[in-house]
Design an enzyme around this catalytic site. Structure first.
Site, PDB file in Angstrom:
ATOM      1  N   GLU A 193       1.038  -1.143   0.084  1.00 13.67           N
ATOM      2  CA  GLU A 193      -0.044  -0.003   0.044  1.00 13.67           C
ATOM      3  C   GLU A 193       0.873   1.277  -0.062  1.00 13.67           C
ATOM      4  OE1 GLU A 193      -2.779   0.295   3.211  1.00 13.67           O
ATOM      5  OE2 GLU A 193      -3.419   2.241   2.556  1.00 13.67           O
ATOM      6  N   LYS A 235      -2.368  -1.698  -3.385  1.00 13.60           N
ATOM      7  CA  LYS A 235      -3.427  -0.971  -2.721  1.00 13.60           C
ATOM      8  C   LYS A 235      -2.965   0.314  -2.799  1.00 13.60           C
ATOM      9  CE  LYS A 235      -6.150  -0.145   1.522  1.00 13.60           C
ATOM     10  NZ  LYS A 235      -6.564  -0.521   2.719  1.00 13.60           N
TER      11      LYS A 235
HETATM   12  C1  5MM Z   1      -8.185   1.501   8.464  1.00 15.98           C
HETATM   13  O1  5MM Z   1      -7.062   2.530   8.543  1.00 15.98           O
HETATM   14  C2  5MM Z   1      -5.815   1.809   8.352  1.00 15.98           C
HETATM   15  C3  5MM Z   1      -4.872   1.800   9.259  1.00 15.98           C
HETATM   16  O2  5MM Z   1      -4.691   3.219   9.760  1.00 15.98           O
HETATM   17  P1  5MM Z   1      -3.630   3.713  10.994  1.00 15.98           P
HETATM   18  O3  5MM Z   1      -2.456   2.838  11.179  1.00 15.98           O
HETATM   19  O4  5MM Z   1      -3.287   5.006  10.644  1.00 15.98           O
HETATM   20  O5  5MM Z   1      -4.802   3.717  12.161  1.00 15.98           O
HETATM   21  C4  5MM Z   1      -5.349   2.348   6.871  1.00 15.98           C
HETATM   22  O6  5MM Z   1      -3.988   1.966   6.578  1.00 15.98           O
HETATM   23  C5  5MM Z   1      -6.208   2.044   5.851  1.00 15.98           C
HETATM   24  O7  5MM Z   1      -6.336   0.606   5.744  1.00 15.98           O
HETATM   25  C6  5MM Z   1      -5.950   2.650   4.550  1.00 15.98           C
HETATM   26  O8  5MM Z   1      -5.589   4.114   4.832  1.00 15.98           O
HETATM   27  C7  5MM Z   1      -7.262   2.957   3.613  1.00 15.98           C
HETATM   28  O9  5MM Z   1      -8.031   3.376   4.407  1.00 15.98           O
HETATM   29  P2  5MM Z   1      -9.206   4.447   3.905  1.00 15.98           P
HETATM   30  O10 5MM Z   1      -9.956   4.706   4.974  1.00 15.98           O
HETATM   31  O11 5MM Z   1      -8.076   5.431   3.206  1.00 15.98           O
HETATM   32  O12 5MM Z   1      -9.979   3.606   2.665  1.00 15.98           O
END
Ligand code: 5MM
Length: 344
Positions: A193, A235
């Site tokens: 990602e 991703k």
């Molecule tokens: C769900 O949030 C994931 C973990 O975030 P933190 O480690 O900052 O708490 C994050 O990696 C998420 O999987 C991705 O950013 C994609 O989430 P979104 O909300 O952008 O679809």
């Protein structure tokens, strides 16, 4: 997208289905095909606690567990969700019925995944640009997650359009590649990602440039690290203007995203699962729908949204046991929309 299927071998009365694809490729395809996508429920303790508190719900290991149980056990979730990314805390927790989350996920027809990075920290001397940490001891952790049922893992690198130099891209891509190689060594599909943030007011062209740099560097490092591209899921972000800039149409966003991806992502990659990045559910579903309609795509495309799937469900729940069904309806409807978009 069509891919060659399994061979059928007839041995007397027995039919053996033999696939000519390695297990990691099978898993990556399972995660990204048929319109199903991956639910990102892997917020760190800090992020999840902040999101609960923002809805007036006291944050604790119990409320974080209750919320994740509500998500995973939404009736029929596996119709649109192929996998769920869990945080370390959830991975070790039990549902109310005593099953561990990864075991319950598999029994519900959903592959369990695990976020293995430990978060970001500023990269010294780089104007606030971030580097993702978590490589120390990762091999041992992956072995333990694999033993406990993890099918895939996730590592997120974060890029800001204002601070991403070649050096920043290289440092983050190098870490992503070391993570991905280690995952494959443990029989786990790495979700790779590289997220270009959409916060700010930059134009679409700036996102395209940074996303192109990030992806080019990531695939260069994956190659150097000997990662088998047929056993990963990418991703990425959609290529969009910043959230504070004037909006672009879904058509233009899908076109810009495809242009960058087709230049940088080898056709060997089985599937691409997009993050939502803070865009509203309707918007990211429209981007995905346009993109999945592009003819002659070399990879599967689907969703791996977090906020776009769960924000309205969290709000509907509000920590109230009587609102679990309403929250699950919100989640199911968001997942249904995303799955329909993935099918074009
Ligand atoms: C769900 O949030 C994931 C973990 O975030 P933190 O480690 O900052 O708490 C994050 O990696 C998420 O999987 C991705 O950013 C994609 O989430 P979104 O909300 O952008 O679809």
């Amino acid at each position: 997208m069509q891919r060659s299927g399994a061979d059928r071998i007839l041995l007397g009365m027995t039919t053996i289905v033999r696939t000519d694809r390695p297990a990691l490729t099978e898993t990556a395809l399972q995660m990204t095909s048929g319109g199903r996508g991956v639910l990102a429920a892997d917020e760190s303790i800090k992020t999840m606690s902040a999101r609960l508190e923002a809805e007036g719900i006291p944050a604790s290991d119990v409320t974080r567990r209750d919320y994740r149980e509500l998500l995973l056990t939404a009736d029929g979730l596996s119709e649109s969700v192929s996998g769920v990314i869990l945080a370390d805390e959830t991975f070790g927790q039990e549902l109310g019925d005593g099953r561990h989350f990864p075991i319950a996920a598999r029994e519900l027809g959903i592959l369990p995944g695990i976020k293995v990075d430990t978060g970001t920290t500023p990269l010294p001397g780089q104007d606030g640009a971030l580097i993702t940490e978590g490589l120390d001891g990762l091999g041992g952790r992956l072995a333990s997650y694999a033993d406990r049922g993890a099918a895939f893992a996730k590592w997120r690198a974060v890029f800001d359009v204002g601070t991403t130099t070649e050096y920043v891209a290289r440092a983050n891509a190098h870490a992503l590649a070391r993570y991905a190689a280690l995952c494959q060594e443990h029989g786990i599909v790495p979700i790779v990602e590289p997220e270009v943030l959409c916060t700010g007011d930059h134009p679409l062209a700036a996102s395209a440039e940074t996303t192109g740099l990030a992806l080019t560097t990531v695939f260069d490092e994956l190659d150097r690290a000997g990662v088998d591209l047929t056993g990963i899921v990418l991703k990425p972000n959609f290529v969009t203007p910043g959230l504070n800039a004037p909006k672009a149409s879904a058509h233009d966003i899908a076109a810009a995203t495809f242009e960058v991806l087709v230049d940088t992502v080898p056709a060997a990659v089985p599937g691409i699962a997009f993050l939502s990045g803070g865009h509203p559910t309707e918007d990211v579903c429209a981007f995905l729908k346009e993109l999945s309609a592009v003819p002659n795509r070399p990879w599967n495309v689907t969703f791996s949204f977090g906020r776009a799937l769960v924000s309205s469900a969290l709000r509907a729940w509000g920590g109230d046991a009587d609102s679990i069904a309403a929250a699950q309806r919100e989640l199911r409807e968001n997942c249904r929309q995303a799955a329909a978009a993935a099918l074009g």
